[in-house]
Design an enzyme around this catalytic site. Sequence first.
Site, PDB file in Angstrom:
ATOM      1  N   LYS A 166      -3.481   4.545 -13.998  1.00  0.00           N
ATOM      2  CA  LYS A 166      -4.841   4.939 -14.360  1.00  0.00           C
ATOM      3  C   LYS A 166      -5.362   5.885 -13.292  1.00  0.00           C
ATOM      4  O   LYS A 166      -5.043   5.752 -12.127  1.00  0.00           O
ATOM      5  CB  LYS A 166      -5.775   3.739 -14.375  1.00  0.00           C
ATOM      6  CG  LYS A 166      -5.405   2.693 -15.350  1.00  0.00           C
ATOM      7  CD  LYS A 166      -6.311   1.512 -15.139  1.00  0.00           C
ATOM      8  CE  LYS A 166      -5.484   0.261 -15.128  1.00  0.00           C
ATOM      9  NZ  LYS A 166      -6.083  -0.878 -14.581  1.00  0.00           N
ATOM     10  N   MET A 171     -11.802   2.022  -3.598  1.00  0.00           N
ATOM     11  CA  MET A 171     -12.284   3.000  -4.582  1.00  0.00           C
ATOM     12  C   MET A 171     -13.644   3.554  -4.173  1.00  0.00           C
ATOM     13  O   MET A 171     -14.533   3.702  -5.000  1.00  0.00           O
ATOM     14  CB  MET A 171     -12.372   2.342  -5.980  1.00  0.00           C
ATOM     15  CG  MET A 171     -11.027   1.918  -6.501  1.00  0.00           C
ATOM     16  SD  MET A 171     -11.130   0.838  -7.948  1.00  0.00           S
ATOM     17  CE  MET A 171     -11.264  -0.774  -7.192  1.00  0.00           C
ATOM     18  N   ASP A 202       2.088   1.440 -11.756  1.00  0.00           N
ATOM     19  CA  ASP A 202       0.818   2.150 -11.576  1.00  0.00           C
ATOM     20  C   ASP A 202       0.993   3.461 -10.833  1.00  0.00           C
ATOM     21  O   ASP A 202       2.009   3.690 -10.208  1.00  0.00           O
ATOM     22  CB  ASP A 202      -0.058   1.311 -10.653  1.00  0.00           C
ATOM     23  CG  ASP A 202      -0.825   0.268 -11.410  1.00  0.00           C
ATOM     24  OD1 ASP A 202      -1.603  -0.420 -10.765  1.00  0.00           O
ATOM     25  OD2 ASP A 202      -0.645   0.166 -12.640  1.00  0.00           O
ATOM     26  N   GLY A 206      -0.640  -2.559  -3.745  1.00  0.00           N
ATOM     27  CA  GLY A 206      -1.344  -3.566  -2.944  1.00  0.00           C
ATOM     28  C   GLY A 206      -1.055  -4.965  -3.405  1.00  0.00           C
ATOM     29  O   GLY A 206       0.097  -5.337  -3.645  1.00  0.00           O
ATOM     30  N   PRO A 224       0.784  -1.229   0.000  1.00  0.00           N
ATOM     31  CA  PRO A 224       0.000   0.000   0.000  1.00  0.00           C
ATOM     32  C   PRO A 224       0.822   1.288   0.000  1.00  0.00           C
ATOM     33  O   PRO A 224       0.256   2.364  -0.140  1.00  0.00           O
ATOM     34  CB  PRO A 224      -0.804  -0.111   1.295  1.00  0.00           C
ATOM     35  CG  PRO A 224      -0.003  -1.003   2.172  1.00  0.00           C
ATOM     36  CD  PRO A 224       0.798  -1.912   1.300  1.00  0.00           C
TER      37      PRO A 224
HETATM   38  N1  SAH Z   1      -4.634  -4.005  -5.690  1.00  0.00           N
HETATM   39  C1  SAH Z   1      -4.816  -2.943  -4.731  1.00  0.00           C
HETATM   40  C2  SAH Z   1      -6.123  -2.214  -4.914  1.00  0.00           C
HETATM   41  C3  SAH Z   1      -6.247  -1.475  -6.202  1.00  0.00           C
HETATM   42  S1  SAH Z   1      -7.748  -0.613  -6.339  1.00  0.00           S
HETATM   43  C4  SAH Z   1      -4.701  -3.506  -3.312  1.00  0.00           C
HETATM   44  O1  SAH Z   1      -4.671  -4.732  -3.145  1.00  0.00           O
HETATM   45  O2  SAH Z   1      -4.614  -2.716  -2.381  1.00  0.00           O
HETATM   46  C5  SAH Z   1      -7.280   0.978  -5.821  1.00  0.00           C
HETATM   47  C6  SAH Z   1      -7.890   1.303  -4.480  1.00  0.00           C
HETATM   48  O3  SAH Z   1      -7.158   0.699  -3.429  1.00  0.00           O
HETATM   49  C7  SAH Z   1      -7.866   2.775  -4.138  1.00  0.00           C
HETATM   50  O4  SAH Z   1      -8.933   3.452  -4.751  1.00  0.00           O
HETATM   51  C8  SAH Z   1      -8.021   2.724  -2.643  1.00  0.00           C
HETATM   52  O5  SAH Z   1      -9.366   2.480  -2.283  1.00  0.00           O
HETATM   53  C9  SAH Z   1      -7.245   1.499  -2.282  1.00  0.00           C
HETATM   54  N2  SAH Z   1      -5.880   1.815  -1.835  1.00  0.00           N
HETATM   55  C10 SAH Z   1      -4.740   1.364  -2.355  1.00  0.00           C
HETATM   56  N3  SAH Z   1      -3.685   1.826  -1.660  1.00  0.00           N
HETATM   57  C11 SAH Z   1      -4.180   2.581  -0.668  1.00  0.00           C
HETATM   58  C12 SAH Z   1      -3.590   3.328   0.392  1.00  0.00           C
HETATM   59  N4  SAH Z   1      -2.273   3.399   0.571  1.00  0.00           N
HETATM   60  N5  SAH Z   1      -4.418   3.995   1.239  1.00  0.00           N
HETATM   61  C13 SAH Z   1      -5.750   3.936   1.068  1.00  0.00           C
HETATM   62  N6  SAH Z   1      -6.344   3.257   0.096  1.00  0.00           N
HETATM   63  C14 SAH Z   1      -5.580   2.571  -0.764  1.00  0.00           C
END
Ligand code: SAH
Length: 465
Positions: free
Chosen positions: A272, A385, A250, A304, A227
């Site tokens: 994106k 999201m 990304d 993530g 994250p």
């Molecule tokens: N594959 C990623 C998610 C991608 S979708 C995962 O597993 O985390 C993108 C969404 O992930 C963002 O809109 C947000 O809701 C969340 N997100 C990802 N990183 C974040 C972070 N550091 N803090 C808060 N939300 C996060």
Amino acid sequence: MDYLPIFIDLKGRLVLVVGGGDVAARKVGLLLRAGANVRVVSPELSVSLQSKSDVDQVEHIAANYDESHMAEAVLVIAATDDMSVNRLVYEAAKQRGVPVNVADSPELCTFILPSIIDRSPVVVAVSTGGASPTLGRLLRTRLETLIPHSYGRLADLARRFREPVKNRFKTMSQRRHFWEDIIEGPVAEMVYSNRDAQAEQALQKAIEQADSEQLAKGEVYLVGAGPGDPDLLTFRALRLMQMADVVLYDRLVSPQILDLVRREAEQIYVGKKRAYHAVRQEEINQLLVDLAKQGKRVLRLKGGDPFIFGRGGEEISGLADEGIPFQVVPGVTAAAGCSSYAGIPLTHRDYAQSVMFVTGQLKDGSVDLQWQALAQPRQTVVVYMGLAGLEIICKKLIQHGVSADMPAALVQQGTTVSQRVFTGTLSNLSQLVREHEVHAPTLLIIGEVVQLHQRFGWYKPTADS
Ligand code: SAH
């Protein structure tokens, strides 16, 4: 970066050292190791310098410094205890455009000497830019324990075989893959255990037998970058990041993480934003296939976890069809990272027996979710999201029977130094968020567990960079 590290060849070149005490002696020792011709200017010499002068290892001028001593020097070091002399040396060298270092006076240096880990021909230099010599030394000690002494011999072996390998393998990427296999494999182990002759034979054999077609084959690493906090990367992620020829990344991948990717790797941004796609998904999928077919090691780095709202499945589908080798490395997903760093346990025996991850991405202007399922008691709902649809989501949950007082949290840029946590209830969270300037990405957490943030919120970053 305050200083650009460079390695300078001083063999047979003149370096002037002004001063004859212990500090000067240490610097002279270093310069001699690098093969420099050293001229020491000082009325008197320390015992160790005197012994070097006696056997003509250094040229000693027993006099007070004057500018004529600087003639032909390519580098100058001043280490006297007289600041006015040090300053004179500095001024003169600067005027001549000769790099100068004054011991313990960063403001009088045009170059600084790093701490060194010497495994010649492998040399590692560490500098804190003068900010903390202690930290520099500490780092050096750590690196000393990390870098086996035999690395020097391994590098020597590699140097001897550089030409044969070059002649045997046509492309640079084949050569690099070959060397990576050697340096991470049994040949290196033989060197570490002092079986150099055996290592040499094994290397010779490897060059003869290596399958250049195999070495030319590309592959794809689909890697979860977590994250945001680089400390949350997995070891495997880091290893593959170091091997990549090209990286596709990304918007969610933080700059600190990108910094850990192999420097020489080509970087392609395919991020994106909501409703705006820098590179269309189909193009990304195709790009992965094309780059791998060119024999590249392709790192697809995603925020993530790649398989949680990451379209990882789509990206490897083309690879699977084409028979291109790939591996998938899990990452800490936003729900896990944000909840940990916000002190909100996603499950808790007193409050929540299950947790649901859903996406709040608007589809044709409305949020299309299984509201009935989300409204069940004793569970935590995590919405990815969910910022744009925040208000609708809260309203719909209340409509489906969840209490308007149900605690909810919005975590912004979780696990990074910019993390912010907003907590409220279904009825007031969107208002609260509107009152603050909130930056993507954000994660919405809904459930009784959110109230634990007050007691368990342990991560309080103060840096704002
Ligand atoms: N594959 C990623 C998610 C991608 S979708 C995962 O597993 O985390 C993108 C969404 O992930 C963002 O809109 C947000 O809701 C969340 N997100 C990802 N990183 C974040 C972070 N550091 N803090 C808060 N939300 C996060």
